[in-house]
Structure formats: structure tokens, C-alpha cells
Design a protein around this motif. Structure first.
Motif, PDB file in Angstrom:
ATOM      1  N   GLU A  68      -3.496  -2.212  -3.742  1.00 28.26           N
ATOM      2  CA  GLU A  68      -3.461  -3.096  -4.909  1.00 28.26           C
ATOM      3  C   GLU A  68      -2.263  -2.675  -5.773  1.00 28.26           C
ATOM      4  N   SER A  69      -1.360  -3.619  -5.985  1.00 25.47           N
ATOM      5  CA  SER A  69      -0.100  -3.294  -6.664  1.00 25.47           C
ATOM      6  C   SER A  69      -0.318  -2.556  -7.979  1.00 25.47           C
ATOM      7  N   LEU A  70      -1.269  -3.018  -8.770  1.00 24.15           N
ATOM      8  CA  LEU A  70      -1.450  -2.410 -10.083  1.00 24.15           C
ATOM      9  C   LEU A  70      -2.006  -0.985  -9.963  1.00 24.15           C
ATOM     10  N   ALA A  71      -2.858  -0.768  -8.991  1.00 23.69           N
ATOM     11  CA  ALA A  71      -3.384   0.589  -8.777  1.00 23.69           C
ATOM     12  C   ALA A  71      -2.275   1.514  -8.293  1.00 23.69           C
ATOM     13  N   VAL A  72      -1.361   0.994  -7.479  1.00 25.86           N
ATOM     14  CA  VAL A  72      -0.234   1.817  -7.028  1.00 25.86           C
ATOM     15  C   VAL A  72       0.646   2.190  -8.224  1.00 25.86           C
ATOM     16  N   ALA A  85       0.869  -1.173   0.000  1.00 22.99           N
ATOM     17  CA  ALA A  85       0.000   0.000   0.000  1.00 22.99           C
ATOM     18  C   ALA A  85       0.907   1.224   0.000  1.00 22.99           C
ATOM     19  N   LEU A  86       0.505   2.228  -0.726  1.00 25.34           N
ATOM     20  CA  LEU A  86       1.289   3.467  -0.802  1.00 25.34           C
ATOM     21  C   LEU A  86       0.552   4.552  -0.042  1.00 25.34           C
ATOM     22  N   LYS A  87       1.196   5.019   1.042  1.00 21.80           N
ATOM     23  CA  LYS A  87       0.611   6.137   1.782  1.00 21.80           C
ATOM     24  C   LYS A  87       1.147   7.429   1.190  1.00 21.80           C
ATOM     25  N   THR A  88       0.235   8.303   0.840  1.00 17.91           N
ATOM     26  CA  THR A  88       0.604   9.573   0.200  1.00 17.91           C
ATOM     27  C   THR A  88       0.259  10.713   1.155  1.00 17.91           C
ATOM     28  N   ASN A  95       5.887  -0.165 -16.105  1.00 12.26           N
ATOM     29  CA  ASN A  95       5.086  -0.859 -15.094  1.00 12.26           C
ATOM     30  C   ASN A  95       4.923  -2.344 -15.420  1.00 12.26           C
ATOM     31  N   ALA A  96       4.935  -2.685 -16.707  1.00 12.43           N
ATOM     32  CA  ALA A  96       4.814  -4.099 -17.076  1.00 12.43           C
ATOM     33  C   ALA A  96       6.000  -4.896 -16.525  1.00 12.43           C
TER      34      ALA A  96
END
Ligand SMILES: N[C@@H](CCC(=O)N[C@@H](CS)C(=O)NCC(=O)O)C(=O)O
Length: 222
Positions: A70-74, A60-63, A164-165
Motif C-alpha cells: 500500500e503506497s501510503l504505508a510504504v 510493494a517495498l521489500k526490506t 510524503n504529501a
């Protein structure tokens, strides 16, 4: 924009393949961030993760404004916020394929992920062959071969430059090494093997690996 306010919540570096994905993208792009490491597979792991992210899973990325999970959403978030790094390819067709194969990784390959779970620092015997496992490995070999042939002219990664891929497929390269997968058995003409080697040769992968070793040493009390 201030970018050093990110905190990436991750699991153990030896086993948390999902955590590696956005961590790698951040490192390759040189985007500053802090790490919050949570040891997985402990009685209190879930509670600790839930303090940061409602899904109860890492990464999870805290901003500065909230949390992305979700890794792909990050990875998508990073591509949008740091467009100068072109985490999705610029070319429209290449970008569509990059998104497609990334989504395929995110949603699929369950057999491979279960049978060949990430164990970064170890070399292990190949799991028993099954049609489903062979199909997963074959599909990845085909994705790597096709993508490199169509879009990879500008560099060693799937779309030439790191994208990202590559973040999504990087843990697969470590799994193939751990379990001694010979891609030639799956129709690879050397392209996939060279791609996996390029991923493993990334300085950021070496840094993650050092982190995994440090965690292991710390737990052994050394
Ligand atoms: N679909 C998620 C998968 C995340 C995931 O399964 N993370 C594992 C660690 S690699 C986790 O948080 N496990 C802890 C748990 O389920 O309690 C993503 O893409 O981020």
C-alpha cells in the motif's frame, strides 16, 4: 542501519501512478533501492506480483525483514525509518494536514483516477466533463492552494520542502498535464499551477519519465 537492501516492486512507469509515489520519495531522499518491474495488464501480471506481495498489487517495498505494501504505508515506513529526511513535516499541525490530505488522496478521487488514468508520456483530450470529475479537480485545486498558502513558505512544495504529501499528489500533476487541465477554471490563482510545475520539474520525475520512455521503446522492439 543498512538501507541498500530495499527492493521496490513497481508496475509500468507510464501508467502505474501508485508505483510512482514511493519511488519518488526514495529518489528525492537519495535512499538506495533496487527496482523490480512487473508489466501490468498481462495475463501473468497478478501471479508475478503475488510472488512478492500478498495483496497482489504494486507498489510493494521489500526490506531486509519483510514486505510493506500500500503506497501510503510504504511512505509511512520510509518516514519512520529515515526520519532525517522529514518525509512528514516536523510541525505538528502541518504534519496532521499532510497526513490528512495524503489519506484523502489514497482513499478518494476515484472519479479523477478512473477518468484521467495516468498515461505519463501522452497528451490526451480531456474526458467528458461530469459533476463528479469537476468536484475532484476542484477539491485538489483547493488542497494545493490552501496548503501552499498555509505551510509552503519554505520551498516550492505543499509543505515547503518535499514531503510524503507531494509523493501522493505527484501523479495528479502528470494527469493534469496529460489531459490539459486548466486549474484557473477551478479557482486556482496560479498557486496550484506553479506547484504542479515544481513537481514536474523534479529531477526524479525526469528520471521516472526516462524510464517510461525506455520501457515503451523496449516493447516496441526499438
Ligand atoms: N491502494 C493501493 C493501490 C495499488 C494499485 O491499484 N496498484 C495497481 C497498479 S497502479 C496494481 O497493482 N494493479 C494490478 C492488479 O490489480 O492486478 C496502493 O496505494 O498501493
Amino acid at each position: 542501519m543498512t538501507t541498500n537492501t530495499y527492493t521496490l516492486v513497481i508496475g509500468d512507469k507510464n501508467i502505474s501512478s501508485w508505483s510512482l509515489r514511493p519511488w519518488l520519495a526514495l529518489k528525492v531522499c537519495g535512499i538506495p533501492f533496487a527496482e523490480e518491474r512487473i508489466r501490468l495488464r498481462q495475463p501473468d501480471s497478478k501471479a508475478k506480483i503475488l510472488r512478492h506481495v500478498p495483496s497482489g498489487k504494486v507498489p510493494a517495498l521489500k526490506t531486509s525483514t519483510g514486505v510493506v505494501w500500500e503506497s501510503l504505508a510504504v511512505l509511512d515506513y520510509l518516514a519512520e525509518r529515515h526520519s532525517e529526511h522529514r518525509l512528514w513535516p516536523q510541525d505538528e499541525e502541518a504534519r496532521a494536514v499532510a497526513r490528512s490530505i495524503s489519506a484523502e488522496m489514497h482513499a478518494g478521487f476515484a472519479t479523477l483516477r478512473n477518468a484521467m488514468s495516468m498515461d505519463l508520456l501522452n497528451l490526451l483530450p480531456a474526458p467528458p466533463a461530469s459533476a463528479a470529475l469537476e468536484a475532484d479537480i476542484g477539491r485538489i485545486a483547493a488542497i494545493w492552494k490552501d496548503t501552499r498558502a498555509r505551510f509552503g513558505q519554505g520551498g516550492p512544495f505543499l509543505f515547503g520542502a518535499f514531503s510524503n504529501a507531494d509523493a501522493m499528489y505527484a501523479p495528479v500533476a502528470t494527469r493534469f498535464r496529460t489531459y490539459g487541465v486548466d486549474l484557473a477554471r477551478f479557482g486556482d490563482d496560479g498557486t496550484g499551477a506553479a506547484y504542479a510545475a515544481a513537481i514536474l520539474a523534479l529531477p526524479a520525475v525526469a528520471e521516472w519519465t526516462e524510464g517510461a520512455k525506455a520501457e515503451t521503446r523496449q516493447r516496441a522492439g526499438a
